[in-house]
Enzyme design. Structure first.
Site, PDB file in Angstrom:
ATOM      1  N   ASN A   9      39.386  19.408 -18.761  1.00  0.00           N
ATOM      2  CA  ASN A   9      38.671  18.422 -19.581  1.00  0.00           C
ATOM      3  C   ASN A   9      37.452  18.996 -20.278  1.00  0.00           C
ATOM      4  O   ASN A   9      36.861  18.341 -21.113  1.00  0.00           O
ATOM      5  CB  ASN A   9      38.262  17.214 -18.728  1.00  0.00           C
ATOM      6  CG  ASN A   9      37.364  17.601 -17.567  1.00  0.00           C
ATOM      7  OD1 ASN A   9      37.508  18.680 -17.001  1.00  0.00           O
ATOM      8  ND2 ASN A   9      36.443  16.728 -17.211  1.00  0.00           N
ATOM      9  N   ARG A  26      56.847  26.721 -19.404  1.00  0.00           N
ATOM     10  CA  ARG A  26      56.861  28.010 -18.723  1.00  0.00           C
ATOM     11  C   ARG A  26      57.971  28.870 -19.322  1.00  0.00           C
ATOM     12  O   ARG A  26      58.926  28.366 -19.935  1.00  0.00           O
ATOM     13  CB  ARG A  26      57.073  27.812 -17.233  1.00  0.00           C
ATOM     14  CG  ARG A  26      58.238  26.916 -16.957  1.00  0.00           C
ATOM     15  CD  ARG A  26      58.395  26.575 -15.507  1.00  0.00           C
ATOM     16  NE  ARG A  26      59.690  25.984 -15.344  1.00  0.00           N
ATOM     17  CZ  ARG A  26      59.914  24.765 -14.877  1.00  0.00           C
ATOM     18  NH1 ARG A  26      58.915  24.009 -14.487  1.00  0.00           N
ATOM     19  NH2 ARG A  26      61.138  24.315 -14.782  1.00  0.00           N
ATOM     20  N   GLY A  43      -0.924   6.656  -0.105  1.00  0.00           N
ATOM     21  CA  GLY A  43      -0.998   7.825   0.779  1.00  0.00           C
ATOM     22  C   GLY A  43      -0.235   9.005   0.210  1.00  0.00           C
ATOM     23  O   GLY A  43       0.784   8.842  -0.472  1.00  0.00           O
ATOM     24  N   ARG A  76       2.109  14.965   5.798  1.00  0.00           N
ATOM     25  CA  ARG A  76       2.991  15.486   6.842  1.00  0.00           C
ATOM     26  C   ARG A  76       4.451  15.612   6.402  1.00  0.00           C
ATOM     27  O   ARG A  76       5.254  16.242   7.085  1.00  0.00           O
ATOM     28  CB  ARG A  76       2.888  14.616   8.104  1.00  0.00           C
ATOM     29  CG  ARG A  76       1.691  14.992   8.938  1.00  0.00           C
ATOM     30  CD  ARG A  76       1.684  14.214  10.223  1.00  0.00           C
ATOM     31  NE  ARG A  76       1.192  12.859  10.029  1.00  0.00           N
ATOM     32  CZ  ARG A  76       1.462  11.834  10.837  1.00  0.00           C
ATOM     33  NH1 ARG A  76       2.239  12.014  11.885  1.00  0.00           N
ATOM     34  NH2 ARG A  76       0.967  10.642  10.612  1.00  0.00           N
ATOM     35  N   GLN A  87      -5.450   3.520  -6.703  1.00  0.00           N
ATOM     36  CA  GLN A  87      -6.610   3.699  -5.822  1.00  0.00           C
ATOM     37  C   GLN A  87      -7.036   5.164  -5.953  1.00  0.00           C
ATOM     38  O   GLN A  87      -6.285   6.059  -5.554  1.00  0.00           O
ATOM     39  CB  GLN A  87      -6.225   3.381  -4.370  1.00  0.00           C
ATOM     40  CG  GLN A  87      -7.410   3.428  -3.422  1.00  0.00           C
ATOM     41  CD  GLN A  87      -7.011   3.491  -1.958  1.00  0.00           C
ATOM     42  OE1 GLN A  87      -5.910   3.920  -1.622  1.00  0.00           O
ATOM     43  NE2 GLN A  87      -7.917   3.097  -1.077  1.00  0.00           N
ATOM     44  N   LEU A  97       0.842  -1.200   0.000  1.00  0.00           N
ATOM     45  CA  LEU A  97       0.000   0.000   0.000  1.00  0.00           C
ATOM     46  C   LEU A  97       0.875   1.247   0.000  1.00  0.00           C
ATOM     47  O   LEU A  97       1.707   1.433   0.887  1.00  0.00           O
ATOM     48  CB  LEU A  97      -0.916   0.020   1.230  1.00  0.00           C
ATOM     49  CG  LEU A  97      -1.780  -1.225   1.464  1.00  0.00           C
ATOM     50  CD1 LEU A  97      -2.823  -0.948   2.543  1.00  0.00           C
ATOM     51  CD2 LEU A  97      -2.448  -1.696   0.181  1.00  0.00           C
ATOM     52  N   ALA A  98       0.669   2.058  -1.011  1.00  0.00           N
ATOM     53  CA  ALA A  98       1.506   3.254  -1.128  1.00  0.00           C
ATOM     54  C   ALA A  98       0.723   4.403  -1.759  1.00  0.00           C
ATOM     55  O   ALA A  98       1.279   5.248  -2.447  1.00  0.00           O
ATOM     56  CB  ALA A  98       2.740   2.937  -1.966  1.00  0.00           C
ATOM     57  N   TYR A 114      42.622  18.114  -9.573  1.00  0.00           N
ATOM     58  CA  TYR A 114      41.372  17.696 -10.195  1.00  0.00           C
ATOM     59  C   TYR A 114      41.710  16.899 -11.449  1.00  0.00           C
ATOM     60  O   TYR A 114      42.363  17.424 -12.362  1.00  0.00           O
ATOM     61  CB  TYR A 114      40.491  18.893 -10.579  1.00  0.00           C
ATOM     62  CG  TYR A 114      39.363  18.444 -11.472  1.00  0.00           C
ATOM     63  CD1 TYR A 114      38.356  17.636 -10.967  1.00  0.00           C
ATOM     64  CD2 TYR A 114      39.346  18.738 -12.838  1.00  0.00           C
ATOM     65  CE1 TYR A 114      37.352  17.145 -11.779  1.00  0.00           C
ATOM     66  CE2 TYR A 114      38.347  18.252 -13.665  1.00  0.00           C
ATOM     67  CZ  TYR A 114      37.351  17.457 -13.129  1.00  0.00           C
ATOM     68  OH  TYR A 114      36.368  16.957 -13.936  1.00  0.00           O
ATOM     69  N   ASP A 161       5.371   2.700   3.487  1.00  0.00           N
ATOM     70  CA  ASP A 161       6.046   3.633   4.406  1.00  0.00           C
ATOM     71  C   ASP A 161       6.570   2.914   5.653  1.00  0.00           C
ATOM     72  O   ASP A 161       6.933   3.548   6.631  1.00  0.00           O
ATOM     73  CB  ASP A 161       5.115   4.791   4.787  1.00  0.00           C
ATOM     74  CG  ASP A 161       3.869   4.337   5.526  1.00  0.00           C
ATOM     75  OD1 ASP A 161       3.712   3.116   5.758  1.00  0.00           O
ATOM     76  OD2 ASP A 161       3.045   5.201   5.877  1.00  0.00           O
TER      77      ASP A 161
HETATM   78  C1  UD1 Z   1      -3.276   1.309  10.109  1.00  0.00           C
HETATM   79  C2  UD1 Z   1      -4.034   0.162  10.785  1.00  0.00           C
HETATM   80  C3  UD1 Z   1      -3.701   0.139  12.275  1.00  0.00           C
HETATM   81  C4  UD1 Z   1      -2.211  -0.022  12.454  1.00  0.00           C
HETATM   82  C5  UD1 Z   1      -1.461   1.086  11.702  1.00  0.00           C
HETATM   83  C6  UD1 Z   1       0.030   0.779  11.713  1.00  0.00           C
HETATM   84  C7  UD1 Z   1      -6.116  -0.063   9.532  1.00  0.00           C
HETATM   85  C8  UD1 Z   1      -7.563   0.224   9.519  1.00  0.00           C
HETATM   86  N1  UD1 Z   1      -5.446   0.384  10.586  1.00  0.00           N
HETATM   87  O1  UD1 Z   1      -3.774   2.522  10.663  1.00  0.00           O
HETATM   88  O2  UD1 Z   1      -4.357  -0.942  12.895  1.00  0.00           O
HETATM   89  O3  UD1 Z   1      -1.876   0.024  13.832  1.00  0.00           O
HETATM   90  O4  UD1 Z   1      -1.883   1.157  10.327  1.00  0.00           O
HETATM   91  O5  UD1 Z   1       0.739   1.827  11.139  1.00  0.00           O
HETATM   92  O6  UD1 Z   1      -5.613  -0.709   8.622  1.00  0.00           O
HETATM   93  N2  UD1 Z   1      -3.324   3.529   2.529  1.00  0.00           N
HETATM   94  C9  UD1 Z   1      -3.690   3.489   1.218  1.00  0.00           C
HETATM   95  N3  UD1 Z   1      -4.974   3.794   0.877  1.00  0.00           N
HETATM   96  C10 UD1 Z   1      -5.898   4.142   1.810  1.00  0.00           C
HETATM   97  C11 UD1 Z   1      -5.512   4.193   3.166  1.00  0.00           C
HETATM   98  C12 UD1 Z   1      -4.220   3.869   3.490  1.00  0.00           C
HETATM   99  O7  UD1 Z   1      -2.880   3.172   0.334  1.00  0.00           O
HETATM  100  O8  UD1 Z   1      -7.039   4.403   1.422  1.00  0.00           O
HETATM  101  C13 UD1 Z   1      -1.944   3.201   2.883  1.00  0.00           C
HETATM  102  C14 UD1 Z   1      -1.192   4.408   3.412  1.00  0.00           C
HETATM  103  O9  UD1 Z   1      -0.461   5.046   2.370  1.00  0.00           O
HETATM  104  C15 UD1 Z   1      -0.249   3.793   4.437  1.00  0.00           C
HETATM  105  C16 UD1 Z   1      -1.006   2.574   4.922  1.00  0.00           C
HETATM  106  O10 UD1 Z   1      -1.958   2.274   3.938  1.00  0.00           O
HETATM  107  O11 UD1 Z   1       0.951   3.375   3.859  1.00  0.00           O
HETATM  108  C17 UD1 Z   1      -1.652   2.773   6.291  1.00  0.00           C
HETATM  109  O12 UD1 Z   1      -2.614   3.788   6.238  1.00  0.00           O
HETATM  110  P1  UD1 Z   1      -2.886   4.777   7.450  1.00  0.00           P
HETATM  111  O13 UD1 Z   1      -3.959   5.694   7.055  1.00  0.00           O
HETATM  112  O14 UD1 Z   1      -1.590   5.346   7.915  1.00  0.00           O
HETATM  113  O15 UD1 Z   1      -3.453   3.774   8.532  1.00  0.00           O
HETATM  114  P2  UD1 Z   1      -3.451   3.994  10.106  1.00  0.00           P
HETATM  115  O16 UD1 Z   1      -4.621   4.830  10.458  1.00  0.00           O
HETATM  116  O17 UD1 Z   1      -2.127   4.406  10.560  1.00  0.00           O
END
Ligand code: UD1
Ligand code: MG
Length: 457
Positions: free
Chosen positions: A376, A430, A14, A18, A74, A11-12, A356, A104
């Site tokens: 060069n 020289r 996000g 921040r 997504q 999952l990436a 150099y 992450d």
């Molecule tokens: C999630 C977990 C939580 C866990 C925590 C650990 C769920 C519901 N909760 O919470 O139990 O303790 O991670 O860090 O799973 N992402 C997507 N698409 C989305 C949502 C998230 O790709 O729609 C990705 C984000 O980029 C991230 C990861 O999923 O890499 C986690 O998402 P995040 O929103 O940080 O979940 P937490 O609320 O931290």
């Protein structure tokens, strides 16, 4: 390793708000490469068959960083459950293990992932293997992590409660959800189809799948990992913390491999740095990408190296800058304030001070005097300088490329060489030296007189 085949969904999607960055969060580097690539390299080690990276819309840099692996977009960030649904669609029918990872959370180890896969095969006393394995950990500060509710008697995972939805008692639980999970691929689509967003965040929580598995009579298990490998990067501060963890691990690896680091915490490695045996690295050395160092090499303090290969017995620095394409042969010496770019120094060549050299070959045992510069670049194109074996270049020489200095030739100090020099010739460019006998005193007398005249006016 698991007996079953394994696929991974990373999952990436996000935005990493921040991070306050134009770069997708998982593209920020640790040890010189995007954090997502650390995770993908670990997946390669455990022989994952197929990987899908779930990305957000408009993340071309991320798509090319993970290529040739599949990506799936997504469009609405509707929660981890929704993101996994997108990943599963791209994966197609897959009956083996499906690992869910977060881009992450890049430092997870191969050993921990293997322990999770093994837990999926674990069938004590003929019991059915767990259909979900969750990676838990006990962080110093459990903060807002989801909490793992475990049966006290048999250690079975009963449910995952998100912090926002947890009761005060549940918030007391120290065992947290790292987010990494391993599912039975046959069951996963069915669990996902039952998710709803009726919760505190209004998101589809992947974590609810645990309760569905239990409802269907399947067991769920927890494997525990280390807090350090599970660090999640959400801000630049956490990125720096992850870098420290990564660098410490690299320093350990290098020392275990037979290199001496005199002050390890001041040496910075790239993910791909290779050091031989009996290498000594003095304090404050930085390795960029693509450095390979042979046995018995010493790298003295404050040197910066990237894209460089160094053969056995060489000595570099202090304060040397070795840029891409620097190739140092055996027993070469590169001293202080020397910059090298796209240069081959053959066996035993020496460049000891303040030089150099760019786009050049320096033959075996040649000696390059202090302050030598290869010119060069003419403002448009780069040109090559070729210095023969055993040649001697006097201090403060400028070698205007393209130019060839033959084997064994001597260039007198302070020369500007614009034409080729034949092997074994001596060349100086020289102007001739003139000595005016006793002229210094005559000159001073004249100047004193001029000064007196000015005072009288
Ligand atoms: C999630 C977990 C939580 C866990 C925590 C650990 C769920 C519901 N909760 O919470 O139990 O303790 O991670 O860090 O799973 N992402 C997507 N698409 C989305 C949502 C998230 O790709 O729609 C990705 C984000 O980029 C991230 C990861 O999923 O890499 C986690 O998402 P995040 O929103 O940080 O979940 P937490 O609320 O931290
Ligand atoms: Mg998070």
């Amino acid at each position: 390793m698991s007996k079953k085949k394994t696929a991974a969904i990373v999952l990436a999607a996000g935005l990493g708000t921040r991070m306050k960055s134009d770069l997708p969060k998982v593209m920020h580097p640790i040890g010189g490469r995007p954090m997502i690539n650390h995770l993908l390299a670990t997946l390669d080690k455990i022989h994952v068959e197929q990987t899908v990276v779930v990305v957000g819309p408009d993340m071309p840099s991320l798509e090319s960083a993970v290529a040739p692996r599949k990506t799936a977009v997504q469009f609405d960030r509707a929660g981890t459950g929704d993101a996994v649904r997108v990943g599963v669609e791209a994966l197609g029918a897959f009956k083996g293990n499906v690992l869910i990872l977060y881009g992450d959370t890049p430092l997870i180890s191969e050993q921990t992932l293997n322990a999770m896969l093994e837990a999926r095969d674990n069938t004590p006393d003929g019991a059915v293997a767990p259909s979900v394995v969750v990676l838990g950990f006990e962080p110093m500060d459990p903060g807002a992590y989801g909490r793992l509710v475990v049966d006290e008697e048999d250690g079975e995972l009963l449910s995952i409660v998100e912090f926002n939805d947890a009761s005060p008692e549940e918030r007391e639980i120290g065992l947290c959800n790292s987010g990494v999970m391993c599912f039975d691929g046959q069951m996963l689509p069915q669990f996902l189809s039952r998710l709803n967003n009726d919760n505190a965040k209004g998101e589809y929580y992947l974590t609810d799948c645990v309760a569905f598995a239990r409802e269907d009579g399947f067991s769920c298990a927890v494997v525990e990992g280390d807090e350090e490998e599970l660090i999640g990067v959400n801000s630049r501060v956490e990125l720096a913390q992850a870098e420290v963890i990564f660098q410490d691990a690299m320093r350990d690896k290098m020392m275990k491999g037979g290199a001496t680091l005199i002050d390890p915490s001041t040496v910075y490695f790239s993910f791909d740095t290779k050091l031989g045996r009996d290498v000594v690295v003095e304090p404050n050395v930085q390795f960029g990408r693509g450095v390979k160092v042979g046995d018995r090499v010493t790298i003295k303090g404050f040197s910066h190296l990237e894209g460089t290969t160094i053969a056995g017995g060489a000595s570099v620095g202090p304060f040397a800058r070795l840029r891409p394409g620097a190739e140092l042969g055996e027993d070469v010496k590169v001293g202080n304030f020397v910059e090298l770019k796209n240069v081959t120094l053959e066996h035993g060549a020496k460049v000891s001070h303040l030089s150099y050299l760019g786009d050049a070959r320096v033959g075996a045992d040649a000696n390059i005097g202090a302050g030598t510069i290869t010119c060069n670049y003419d403002g448009f194109l780069k040109h090559k300088t070729d210095i023969g074996a055993g040649a001697f270049i006097g201090s403060n020489s400028a070698l205007v490329a393209p130019v060839v200095i033959g084997d064994g030739a001597i260039v007198g100090a302070g020369s500007t060489i614009t034409r080729d020099v034949d092997a074994h010739d001596i060349v100086t460019t020289r102007a001739d030296q003139k000595n005016a006998r006793g002229a210094a005193e005559r000159f001073r007398d004249k100047k004193r007189a001029e000064k007196e005249l000015l005072k009288k006016d």
